[in-house]
Design a protein around this motif. Structure first.
Motif, short mmCIF file in Angstrom:
data_model
loop_
_atom_site.label_atom_id
_atom_site.label_comp_id
_atom_site.label_asym_id
_atom_site.label_seq_id
_atom_site.Cartn_x
_atom_site.Cartn_y
_atom_site.Cartn_z
N ASN A 1 -7.91 11.76 1.19
CA ASN A 1 -6.62 12.30 1.60
C ASN A 1 -5.98 12.95 0.38
O ASN A 1 -4.91 12.58 -0.07
N ARG B 1 0.81 -1.22 0.00
CA ARG B 1 0.00 0.00 0.00
C ARG B 1 0.85 1.28 0.00
O ARG B 1 0.56 2.23 -0.71
N ASP B 2 1.95 1.29 0.78
CA ASP B 2 2.76 2.51 0.86
C ASP B 2 3.42 2.86 -0.47
O ASP B 2 3.41 4.00 -0.90
N TYR C 1 -5.99 1.32 -2.02
CA TYR C 1 -6.12 2.75 -2.32
C TYR C 1 -6.65 3.57 -1.14
O TYR C 1 -6.89 4.75 -1.27
N ARG C 2 -6.81 2.89 0.03
CA ARG C 2 -7.46 3.57 1.14
C ARG C 2 -6.72 4.80 1.65
O ARG C 2 -7.32 5.75 2.10
N LYS C 3 -5.39 4.75 1.57
CA LYS C 3 -4.61 5.88 2.08
C LYS C 3 -4.82 7.14 1.24
O LYS C 3 -4.55 8.24 1.70
N THR D 1 0.80 4.06 -2.86
CA THR D 1 0.37 5.41 -2.51
C THR D 1 1.37 6.45 -3.00
O THR D 1 1.01 7.44 -3.62
#
Ligand code: ZN
Length: 318
Positions: A222, A191-192, A216-218, A195
């Motif tokens: 945001n 995820r990182d 894609y939550r981050k 992102t």
């Protein structure tokens, strides 16, 4: 300029005609010394094979291919030009085996040529995507090879952990307004990393269209909007409250062309080369409206445009 492969071959049947054509492309008919940059009197020597700088402080000889990817290649120039034409023109790419047969070089030479050409088919787009941006991930690359037969599951596991053997993950993003695609290969998608990559390639304030993936939550809320289609519930498109269509169909369509290309033509590719294949397919996709000879020009100009002038003028260790 030629409009098809037949015209290319007719206009450039031999080394001499290729050299003249290259000189025209590279210098617009007026040679410039690649050693010192002198653009005054340049002499044509060795029956047109080489040039000699007319500057009193230089006087160095050079050929039309000096400093380009063609310099020092044993493969005839006309075969290089044919290879570029074929490679950029085939929608799903071409295997080194087929290219070798088509232009009359060994499979090994053809493999080398394709890698050089692919390296140029990388489009450096520095403009961030904006508006609605579709994003989706998939897996491609090397699967179990026949030489894994007889190995224990642990041994196969170990083999698959080495970067050149395992399957790679790819992230594809498509800008809805232009249809342009950008594809990035990862050894595995975390995820990182995703992102960071998305923040780099997509302008803040854009709306992402994705499936239900938690990757894609981050980004959501945001800096980015997000609309999802729930693939697991067989939902592939819907209309949002603001009236536009929510889907990832453009990325999916791109995956389908790329996967068919890789399975049908290259059969298997290793993770090591995955990014290059991604670039090759995105180049073709992003230039799909151009005619074959226009795509050829883009690649060709990229090849001769990048002259390592600094390398040429740097003192050699000898
Ligand atoms: Zn010079």
């Amino acid at each position: 300029m030629f409009k098809n492969l037949h015209e290319l071959i007719a206009q450039m049947p031999d080394e001499k005609s290729c050299r003249l054509w290259l000189a025209e492309q590279r210098w617009n008919g007026k040679p410039v010394c690649p050693h010192c940059g002198f653009d005054g009197k340049i002499y044509v020597i060795e029956g047109g094979k080489k040039y000699k700088c007319g500057s009193q402080t230089c006087y160095k000889k050079f050929s039309v291919t000096v400093g380009t990817f063609l310099e020092g290649s044993n493969i005839p120039l006309n075969k290089w030009l044919m290879a570029i034409y074929i490679c950029t023109g085939h929608k799903k790419g071409i295997s080194s085996y087929q290219l070798g047969k088509d232009i009359g070089v060994t499979q090994k030479s053809a493999w080398f040529m394709l890698h050089r050409i692919r390296a140029i088919m990388t489009e450096k787009v520095d403009v961030q995507m904006t508006g609605i941006v579709e994003a989706d991930e998939t897996y491609m690359g090397r699967k179990y090879r026949s030489d894994y037969v007889g190995l224990s599951p642990e041994e196969i596991d170990y083999k698959l952990k080495t970067p050149q053997n395992k399957k790679g993950a790819v992230l594809g993003i498509v800008e809805r307004s232009t249809g342009k695609v950008n594809v990035k290969a990862f050894s595995e998608i975390k995820r990182d990393a995703l992102t960071d990559y998305m923040r780099d390639k997509v302008e803040e304030g854009s709306t992402l269209h994705t499936d239900e993936s938690s990757l894609y939550r981050k980004l959501e809320h945001n800096g980015y909007g997000r609309e999802t289609v729930i693939h697991s519930r067989k939902e592939f498109a819907k209309t949002s409250v603001t009236g536009y269509r929510v889907h990832c169909n453009n990325v999916e369509a791109f995956w389908s062309v790329m996967k068919r290309g890789i399975h049908g033509i290259y059969h298997q590719i290793s993770y090591k080369h995955l990014q290059q294949y991604c670039d090759e397919f995105s180049f073709r996709h992003n230039h799909r409206h151009l005619k074959d000879h226009e795509k050829f020009q883009i690649v060709f100009k990229g090849l001769i445009g990048r002259l390592p002038y600094k390398e040429l003028v740097a003192p050699k260790n000898n």
